[in-house]
Design a protein around this motif. Structure first.
Motif, PDB file in Angstrom:
ATOM      1  N   LYS A 170      52.913  -7.999  39.349  1.00 58.66           N
ATOM      2  CA  LYS A 170      53.431  -7.303  40.527  1.00 58.66           C
ATOM      3  C   LYS A 170      52.980  -5.845  40.521  1.00 58.66           C
ATOM      4  N   SER A 171      52.970  -5.257  41.700  1.00 61.85           N
ATOM      5  CA  SER A 171      52.666  -3.839  41.843  1.00 61.85           C
ATOM      6  C   SER A 171      53.873  -3.024  41.397  1.00 61.85           C
ATOM      7  N   PRO A 172      53.714  -1.693  41.229  1.00 57.58           N
ATOM      8  CA  PRO A 172      54.865  -0.863  40.843  1.00 57.58           C
ATOM      9  C   PRO A 172      56.046  -0.969  41.803  1.00 57.58           C
ATOM     10  N   SER A 173      55.766  -1.296  43.089  1.00 61.81           N
ATOM     11  CA  SER A 173      56.851  -1.420  44.064  1.00 61.81           C
ATOM     12  C   SER A 173      57.473  -2.809  44.082  1.00 61.81           C
ATOM     13  N   GLY A 174      56.938  -3.721  43.238  1.00 63.11           N
ATOM     14  CA  GLY A 174      57.532  -5.051  43.132  1.00 63.11           C
ATOM     15  C   GLY A 174      56.861  -6.124  43.963  1.00 63.11           C
ATOM     16  N   LYS A 175      55.771  -5.790  44.659  1.00 63.01           N
ATOM     17  CA  LYS A 175      55.072  -6.791  45.457  1.00 63.01           C
ATOM     18  C   LYS A 175      54.208  -7.674  44.561  1.00 63.01           C
ATOM     19  N   ILE A 176      54.168  -8.964  44.878  1.00 65.63           N
ATOM     20  CA  ILE A 176      53.391  -9.925  44.090  1.00 65.63           C
ATOM     21  C   ILE A 176      51.897  -9.659  44.275  1.00 65.63           C
ATOM     22  N   LEU A 177      51.173  -9.605  43.160  1.00 66.54           N
ATOM     23  CA  LEU A 177      49.715  -9.413  43.211  1.00 66.54           C
ATOM     24  C   LEU A 177      49.055 -10.786  43.312  1.00 66.54           C
ATOM     25  N   ARG A 178      49.010 -11.298  44.531  1.00 73.24           N
ATOM     26  CA  ARG A 178      48.535 -12.672  44.740  1.00 73.24           C
ATOM     27  C   ARG A 178      47.060 -12.837  44.377  1.00 73.24           C
ATOM     28  N   ARG A 179      46.249 -11.809  44.658  1.00 75.68           N
ATOM     29  CA  ARG A 179      44.826 -11.912  44.357  1.00 75.68           C
ATOM     30  C   ARG A 179      44.611 -12.166  42.872  1.00 75.68           C
ATOM     31  N   GLU A 180      45.425 -11.532  42.040  1.00 77.05           N
ATOM     32  CA  GLU A 180      45.324 -11.741  40.594  1.00 77.05           C
ATOM     33  C   GLU A 180      45.658 -13.179  40.229  1.00 77.05           C
ATOM     34  N   LEU A 181      46.677 -13.722  40.877  1.00 75.58           N
ATOM     35  CA  LEU A 181      47.057 -15.114  40.616  1.00 75.58           C
ATOM     36  C   LEU A 181      45.984 -16.082  41.097  1.00 75.58           C
ATOM     37  N   VAL A 182      45.412 -15.798  42.260  1.00 75.93           N
ATOM     38  CA  VAL A 182      44.333 -16.647  42.789  1.00 75.93           C
ATOM     39  C   VAL A 182      43.156 -16.672  41.820  1.00 75.93           C
ATOM     40  N   ASN A 183      42.787 -15.493  41.307  1.00 76.41           N
ATOM     41  CA  ASN A 183      41.670 -15.419  40.359  1.00 76.41           C
ATOM     42  C   ASN A 183      41.962 -16.221  39.097  1.00 76.41           C
ATOM     43  N   HIS A 184      43.192 -16.125  38.597  1.00 71.12           N
ATOM     44  CA  HIS A 184      43.564 -16.875  37.394  1.00 71.12           C
ATOM     45  C   HIS A 184      43.605 -18.378  37.672  1.00 71.12           C
ATOM     46  N   ALA A 185      44.058 -18.749  38.874  1.00 69.17           N
ATOM     47  CA  ALA A 185      44.115 -20.173  39.227  1.00 69.17           C
ATOM     48  C   ALA A 185      42.720 -20.775  39.261  1.00 69.17           C
ATOM     49  N   HIS A 186      41.765 -20.019  39.799  1.00 63.94           N
ATOM     50  CA  HIS A 186      40.392 -20.516  39.897  1.00 63.94           C
ATOM     51  C   HIS A 186      39.724 -20.583  38.523  1.00 63.94           C
ATOM     52  N   SER A 187      40.117 -19.658  37.627  1.00 63.49           N
ATOM     53  CA  SER A 187      39.518 -19.656  36.294  1.00 63.49           C
ATOM     54  C   SER A 187      40.225 -20.617  35.343  1.00 63.49           C
ATOM     55  N   GLY A 188      41.466 -20.982  35.701  1.00 62.46           N
ATOM     56  CA  GLY A 188      42.251 -21.870  34.845  1.00 62.46           C
ATOM     57  C   GLY A 188      42.811 -21.173  33.623  1.00 62.46           C
TER      58      GLY A 188
END
Length: 298
Positions: free
Chosen positions: A275-293
């Motif tokens: 998450k960002s410092p304000s608490g928002k989910i960093l979806r792009r980071e999750l997408v990158n990890h999902a694609h890399s496994g």
């Protein structure tokens, strides 16, 4: 927020780096009465045992924004902190402040709503495909116009032209709707909608349901590429300590509460949601990890 506090002669407590427990300590130490928060922070208040360690009795008000706040989370928060009010609001950097907010106890009880438009602000809900203005109850992109709307992005005429039309309407990029009483409801970011076959699935809706599961400490939903459907909803789940909830149980929990096209069809268990410092989910980071496994770093 800062200018408002200074103009009213309030005392500000600033943190160099956000940490949930340090924040709780600050509430106790400085007898803080009001905080601006995001929905993931409300979830942390509800689920964390750390809140029992500190005296939070000074808290009177939380101003919540940045993402939709689920009904279940709001209700559980009020059960745990009956003397703390949650005021929801909506605004962007481009609006120069709040564009809508809840006022009074009746509006605060309207789950999911960010209230009515701020003074001198105009709005319309527009079909993203046709550009047609839509009536109350219909979902579309929220367009705003008013005296606090930005003039444009400095040095970026292309982005300005894509965001502001010739009549001064700001295209927010948010999927929203108004009800018959003029209350505004934020569904999700248009760019974050999951395109499952011919349907659109808002991740925030599924995340709210996941947060209502007693075995889940935190969760985020992203689109995952699928040859047949185009995209499928994938959930990243943080188990509560001691929980042994399985992938099948997570999917079954959601399937019982949503239409078939909204089902979660893939689950990964991780240690924490980025998450960002304000608490928002960093979806792009999750997408990158999902694609890399590669989930071990999360």
């Amino acid at each position: 927020m800062l200018v408002r506090a200074v103009s009213l002669g309030e005392t500000l407590v600033l943190m160099e780096r956000f940490d949930f427990e340090t924040m709780l300590k600050s509430v106790e130490k400085y007898r803080i009465i009001y905080m601006p928060v995001s929905p993931p922070l409300i979830v942390a208040f509800v689920k964390s045992e750390l809140t029992k360690k500190y005296d939070l009795s000074s808290l009177q008000l939380l101003g919540c924004g940045g993402a939709p706040l689920g009904k279940e989370v709001a209700e559980k928060f009020r059960e745990k902190f009956p003397n703390v009010e949650i005021i929801q609001g909506y605004g962007l950097t481009e609006t120069g402040g709040g564009a809508a907010r809840t006022i009074g106890p009746d509006e605060m009880k309207r789950h999911g709503s960010v209230g009515r438009l701020s003074e001198l602000m105009e709005a319309k809900i527009v079909d993203p495909e046709t550009g047609e203005a839509l009536p109350p109850g219909h979902r579309g992109e929220l367009w705003l116009r008013g005296p606090t709307i930005m003039k444009g992005y400095v040095g970026n005429e292309k982005a300005t032209a894509e965001t502001l039309d010739s009549e001064g309407w700001l295209k927010t990029g948010d999927l929203c709707y108004f009800d018959s009483e003029g209350l505004l409801f934020i569904v999700d970011r248009l760019k974050e909608l999951i395109k499952y076959k011919a349907y659109q699935v808002p991740p925030a809706e599924l995340e709210h349901l996941l947060h209502s599961n007693p075995d889940i400490a935190d969760a985020a939903v992203i689109p995952y590429p699928d040859e047949e459907a185009g995209q499928i909803p994938m959930a990243f789940v943080v188990r509560k300590p001691g929980s042994k909830i399985t992938e099948a149980q997570v999917m079954d929990f959601i399937a019982k509460q949503v239409a078939p096209y909204k089902k979660i069809r893939r689950v990964a268990f991780i240690n924490s949601i980025p998450k960002s410092p304000s608490g928002k989910i960093l979806r792009r980071e999750l997408v990158n990890h999902a694609h890399s496994g590669n989930f071990s770093k999360l």
